[in-house]
Motif scaffolding. Structure first.
Motif, PDB file in Angstrom:
ATOM      1  N   THR A  56       4.238  -7.649   7.720  1.00 53.36           N
ATOM      2  CA  THR A  56       4.150  -7.288   9.390  1.00 53.36           C
ATOM      3  C   THR A  56       4.028  -8.942   9.778  1.00 53.36           C
ATOM      4  O   THR A  56       4.148  -9.336  10.970  1.00 53.36           O
ATOM      5  CB  THR A  56       3.222  -6.673   9.982  1.00 53.36           C
ATOM      6  N   ASP A 113      21.576 -14.352  14.532  1.00 55.46           N
ATOM      7  CA  ASP A 113      21.955 -12.685  14.369  1.00 55.46           C
ATOM      8  C   ASP A 113      22.679 -12.470  15.418  1.00 55.46           C
ATOM      9  O   ASP A 113      24.127 -10.821  14.912  1.00 55.46           O
ATOM     10  CB  ASP A 113      20.603 -12.215  14.775  1.00 55.46           C
ATOM     11  N   ARG A 125      18.295  -7.072   8.883  1.00 56.45           N
ATOM     12  CA  ARG A 125      17.721  -6.067   8.685  1.00 56.45           C
ATOM     13  C   ARG A 125      16.041  -6.908   8.937  1.00 56.45           C
ATOM     14  O   ARG A 125      16.436  -8.591   9.365  1.00 56.45           O
ATOM     15  CB  ARG A 125      18.035  -5.768   7.539  1.00 56.45           C
ATOM     16  N   ASP A 126      15.024  -6.360   8.724  1.00 54.48           N
ATOM     17  CA  ASP A 126      14.158  -7.038   7.667  1.00 54.48           C
ATOM     18  C   ASP A 126      14.212  -8.117   6.541  1.00 54.48           C
ATOM     19  O   ASP A 126      14.975  -6.835   5.451  1.00 54.48           O
ATOM     20  CB  ASP A 126      13.022  -6.215   8.979  1.00 54.48           C
ATOM     21  N   THR A 145      14.124  -2.480   4.699  1.00 51.90           N
ATOM     22  CA  THR A 145      14.073  -3.745   5.609  1.00 51.90           C
ATOM     23  C   THR A 145      14.801  -3.050   6.835  1.00 51.90           C
ATOM     24  O   THR A 145      15.893  -3.886   8.053  1.00 51.90           O
ATOM     25  CB  THR A 145      15.215  -4.266   5.634  1.00 51.90           C
ATOM     26  N   THR A 146      13.581  -2.164   7.980  1.00 48.86           N
ATOM     27  CA  THR A 146      13.880  -1.898   8.405  1.00 48.86           C
ATOM     28  C   THR A 146      13.426  -1.647   9.434  1.00 48.86           C
ATOM     29  O   THR A 146      11.990  -1.038   8.163  1.00 48.86           O
ATOM     30  CB  THR A 146      15.040  -0.311   8.860  1.00 48.86           C
ATOM     31  N   ASN A 147      12.632  -1.302  10.650  1.00 46.68           N
ATOM     32  CA  ASN A 147      11.554  -1.033  11.140  1.00 46.68           C
ATOM     33  C   ASN A 147      10.206  -1.316  10.183  1.00 46.68           C
ATOM     34  O   ASN A 147       9.261  -0.557  10.252  1.00 46.68           O
ATOM     35  CB  ASN A 147      11.141   1.049  10.981  1.00 46.68           C
ATOM     36  N   ARG A 148      10.826  -2.826  10.377  1.00 43.68           N
ATOM     37  CA  ARG A 148       9.232  -3.420   9.917  1.00 43.68           C
ATOM     38  C   ARG A 148       7.932  -3.192  10.869  1.00 43.68           C
ATOM     39  O   ARG A 148       6.398  -3.656   9.971  1.00 43.68           O
ATOM     40  CB  ARG A 148       9.822  -4.961   9.858  1.00 43.68           C
ATOM     41  N   LYS A 202      14.488 -15.207   9.251  1.00 39.62           N
ATOM     42  CA  LYS A 202      14.350 -14.213  10.565  1.00 39.62           C
ATOM     43  C   LYS A 202      14.957 -14.721  11.981  1.00 39.62           C
ATOM     44  O   LYS A 202      16.093 -14.881  12.492  1.00 39.62           O
ATOM     45  CB  LYS A 202      14.498 -12.699  10.273  1.00 39.62           C
ATOM     46  N   LYS A 203      13.551 -15.635  12.213  1.00 39.08           N
ATOM     47  CA  LYS A 203      13.068 -15.444  13.395  1.00 39.08           C
ATOM     48  C   LYS A 203      14.321 -17.264  14.584  1.00 39.08           C
ATOM     49  O   LYS A 203      14.388 -17.003  14.678  1.00 39.08           O
ATOM     50  CB  LYS A 203      11.790 -16.198  13.777  1.00 39.08           C
ATOM     51  N   GLY A 223      10.608 -13.559   7.142  1.00 36.38           N
ATOM     52  CA  GLY A 223      10.287 -12.961   8.637  1.00 36.38           C
ATOM     53  C   GLY A 223      10.584 -15.109   9.324  1.00 36.38           C
ATOM     54  O   GLY A 223      11.643 -14.723   9.915  1.00 36.38           O
ATOM     55  N   ILE A 257       5.016 -12.242  10.476  1.00 33.50           N
ATOM     56  CA  ILE A 257       6.213 -12.969  10.079  1.00 33.50           C
ATOM     57  C   ILE A 257       6.445 -14.100   8.774  1.00 33.50           C
ATOM     58  O   ILE A 257       7.467 -14.468   9.151  1.00 33.50           O
ATOM     59  CB  ILE A 257       6.485 -14.034  11.177  1.00 33.50           C
TER      60      ILE A 257
END
Ligand code: SF4
Lengths: 215, 471
Positions: B105, B397, B408-409, B68-71, B388-389, B385, B107
């Motif tokens: 990757t 956020d 996180r992602d 859940t990081t560096n997606r 999140k957006k 995704g 969204i």
């Protein structure tokens, strides 16, 4: 599918209700993309004192000698005795694969969770549901008699051993599937024409189901 | 003749034939796939020389195992080689068999049970299956949705059908209005407490009553999601305006004339007034307070104003034993108010509570407040995704980050801790997910299930606390 007809085996008593599939096979072992390699990690968090990861050598791990599967008197057991709602939780079929690979052929308990029961059926693991009092009596008998074995006769729907004997219920169709070890997919594909016809009709009745979203 | 239940209607609409073994061949409209339960099914399919029956019925995404990081790093960013192999296997299988996948990757990637509804891939009257027990979530749309094992995943791929036995009908009626600060999560926890984790075994649940009607689609998804924690394979809610309004304009939903035809059909997806249920349970929604689980089974639940029980409180010896075992594992003392128990980590996310309304509810509590210094980590993990957006577009956020949360992602994350997000031995969490089993969120970790607002409140207080006092 593996068939099941008759089996005699040492009984292992696993006391405690609601044994969930997270206990049967913890999540770290679900990373595998194969159907095998789960037996050493059955009940991993209970069997070992250290934290299990995939690929560890079981001989190098710290064993919890008090856990029932590790007691010498239950070594080689193949009939698991458990309490109600066995197999609740996640749908992971790995739980059934792990039980079979460890050597269990049959689980006896008052009740089983739905998805687990289906997964067991698809892999030839026999689940025998008996009344709560009968299971309690079996627990007492297993504790009192070292080497207590049960013989499970699926065609006769009979489970017996050490002077104990009872009939168990199983849906006739499930029984037939298990006894003959039929290929489940092939069984459905016998109806391939009916499926095609149904699909055509459904396409007409509910065309939106068959619409793919734009990429 | 008595009427039909919603479940009866959908069942009838999908019954293809009777198999020799007495089971019904049920047609599957939608099949969702993820990386953990599909590889062995694809392998079986290939070994038998079979092809997917209708590739377009399938939709796949990796969720359980993804970091859940560096997606942006995609699959290359997965540090654990075994996890990486599994995500790669899904990728390869989808390409090989022509199955639509929302890749890491993309969204639109997210937890399967979040993205299905979000995309409109979940529609009323559908049969929906997935190799995951929380597939019951999709029942919020009056779909018949349930979890299946890997053998069944292969079966669905090969035949577009499932061999099923009909379940019994159960209706859970919640009348009244949920109080301020009380959510769908509290309602379902109260239900699981009332009927137990095997309470609905063998049944398809329909949730009804004014409290259910008043819920948003997201609230209904939370409710249906945890049907499996009550032993039910499927949970559903009848179609109404809320359902229809949610679906309009979603990518996979029909449009134009086809929408009108679909809507007309969907409006009939309700139980007939004279339908008979095999079991009925009633619950007073007005009496439900914020809930916290205290044990290692989702039925071991307390109102936030209650104290950890004594084993003697349970008459049933099996329950008493469960209680004793849970007390030992959770390291809790009977009689202690649950609102005094400190937490180490806080997790807001999962297919139960990883949607936009969940983050809004938590942000409302966190606005202008700080995570207590005694809390090791507080994590907000969007369910997709797109969630999140949307949260970022609303500035949520920033509220989380300012309060001291990590943002996180998307993925399953600490709901089951297959990736790096986890509890360490002895740690205690406030989590918005659905299972508190031993070790579920990490080896020897201790999980308490709560609503997003209650999780945010626990993060601020450093212990469980009644969120209603913070609203
Ligand atoms: S969020 Fe948790 S419960 Fe939901 S699908 Fe992922 S692992 Fe399963």
């Amino acid at each position: 599918m593996r068939s099941f007809s008759r089996h005699t085996g040492l009984v292992v008593p696993l006391d405690g209700a609601n044994v969930d599939t997270d206990q049967i096979i913890p999540k770290q072992f679900l990373k595998s993309i194969r159907r095998t390699g789960f037996g050493d990690n059955l009940f991993d968090a209970w069997r070992y004192l250290d934290e299990g990861e995939m690929g560890m050598n079981p001989n190098e791990r710290r064993i919890d000698h008090d856990f029932v599967l590790n007691l010498p008197r239950y070594a080689g057991g193949s009939v698991l005795l458990a309490r109600r709602n066995f197999g609740c939780g996640s749908s992971r079929e790995h739980a059934v694969w792990a039980l079979l690979e460890y050597g269990f052929r049959c689980v006896v308990a008052p009740s089983f969770a739905d998805i687990f029961a289906t997964n067991a059926l698809k892999n030839g693991l026999l689940l025998v549901a008996l009344a709560e009092e009968v299971v309690s009596a079996l627990f007492a008998h297993t504790h009192a008699n070292e080497g207590f074995s049960l013989t499970v006769d699926l065609p006769a729907q009979q489970i017996a051993g050490g002077g104990f004997s009872t009939r168990f219920d199983i849906e006739p169709e499930r029984k037939r599937l298990l006894v003959n070890g039929l290929d489940d997919i092939a069984l459905t594909l016998r109806h391939v024409d009916a499926i095609r016809a149904f699909e055509q009709d459904r396409r007409r009745r509910a065309p939106w189901v068959f619409e793919d979203a734009p990429v | 003749m008595t009427g039909s239940t919603l479940y009866d209607k959908i069942w009838r609409d999908h019954a293809v034939a009777e198999r020799e073994d007495g089971s019904t061949i049920l047609y599957v409209d939608r099949h969702l796939l993820h990386e953990v339960t599909s590889a062995q099914a694809f392998e079986g399919l290939a070994l038998a020389g079979r092809e997917p029956w209708r590739p377009g019925a399938n939709l796949a995404t990796p969720d359980h195992n993804v970091p859940t990081t560096n997606r942006a790093a995609g699959i290359g960013g997965i540090a654990d080689p075994i996890a990486k192999a599994q995500v790669l296997a899904l990728d390869e299988n989808c390409k090989r068999f022509g199955i639509r996948q929302f890749e890491m990757t993309d969204i639109r990637q997210g937890i399967v049970h979040v993205i299905g509804p979000e995309q409109g891939a979940t529609l009323p009257g559908m049969t929906i299956v997935c190799g995951d027990s929380h597939t019951s979530t999709h029942g919020a749309f009056a779909a018949l949705a349930h979890g299946i094992g890997t053998s069944e995943v292969e079966h669905v791929l090969a035949t577009q059908c499932l061999a099923q036995r009909k379940s019994r009908n159960m209706r859970i009626v919640a009348e009244g209005a949920l109080g301020r600060g009380v959510t769908a999560k509290d309602l379902i926890l109260a239900i699981v407490r009332a009927i137990g984790t095997a309470g609905a075994t063998g049944h398809a649940i329909e949730y009804a009553g004014s409290a259910v009607r008043a819920l948003s689609m997201e609230g209904r998804m939370t409710l249906c999601n945890m049907s499996i924690e009550a032993g039910g394979r499927a949970g559903m809610v009848a179609v109404d305006d809320t359902t229809i309004d949610y679906l309009r304009g979603r990518p996979f939903a029909p449009s134009g004339a086809m929408w009108n035809a679909a809507e007309a059909h969907w409006r009939g997806l309700v139980s007939d007034a004279d339908a008979v249920f095999d079991r009925e349970v009633a619950l007073d929604a007005g009496a439900v307070v914020p809930q916290v689980t205290w044990g290692t089974s989702p039925e071991l639940v307390l109102g936030v104003d209650e104290a950890v029980p004594q084993p003697e409180q349970f008459e049933d010896p099996a329950k008493r034993e469960l209680c004793e075992r849970a007390l030992a594992y959770m390291e809790l003392t009977p009689g202690v108010p649950i609102a005094s128990v400190p937490v180490d980590r806080v997790f807001i996310g999962s297919c139960t509570n990883g949607r936009i309304e969940d983050f809004r509810a938590a942000a409302l509590v966190l606005q202008g407040r700080q995570v207590a210094s005694s809390v090791t980590q507080a994590m907000a993990v969007p369910g997709s995704g797109l969630v999140k957006k949307q949260a970022e577009d609303e500035g949520l956020d920033e509220v989380f980050l300012a309060a001291g949360f990590e943002w996180r992602d998307p993925g399953c994350s600490m709901c089951l801790a297959m990736n790096e997000d986890r509890l360490y031995p002895g740690e205690r969490s406030a989590a918005t997910s659905n299972r508190n089993f031993e070790g579920r969120q990490g080896y020897r970790g201790r999980t308490h299930l709560v609503s997003p607002a209650m999780a945010a409140a626990a993060a601020v207080a450093g212990r469980f606390t009644d969120v209603r006092e913070m609203l």
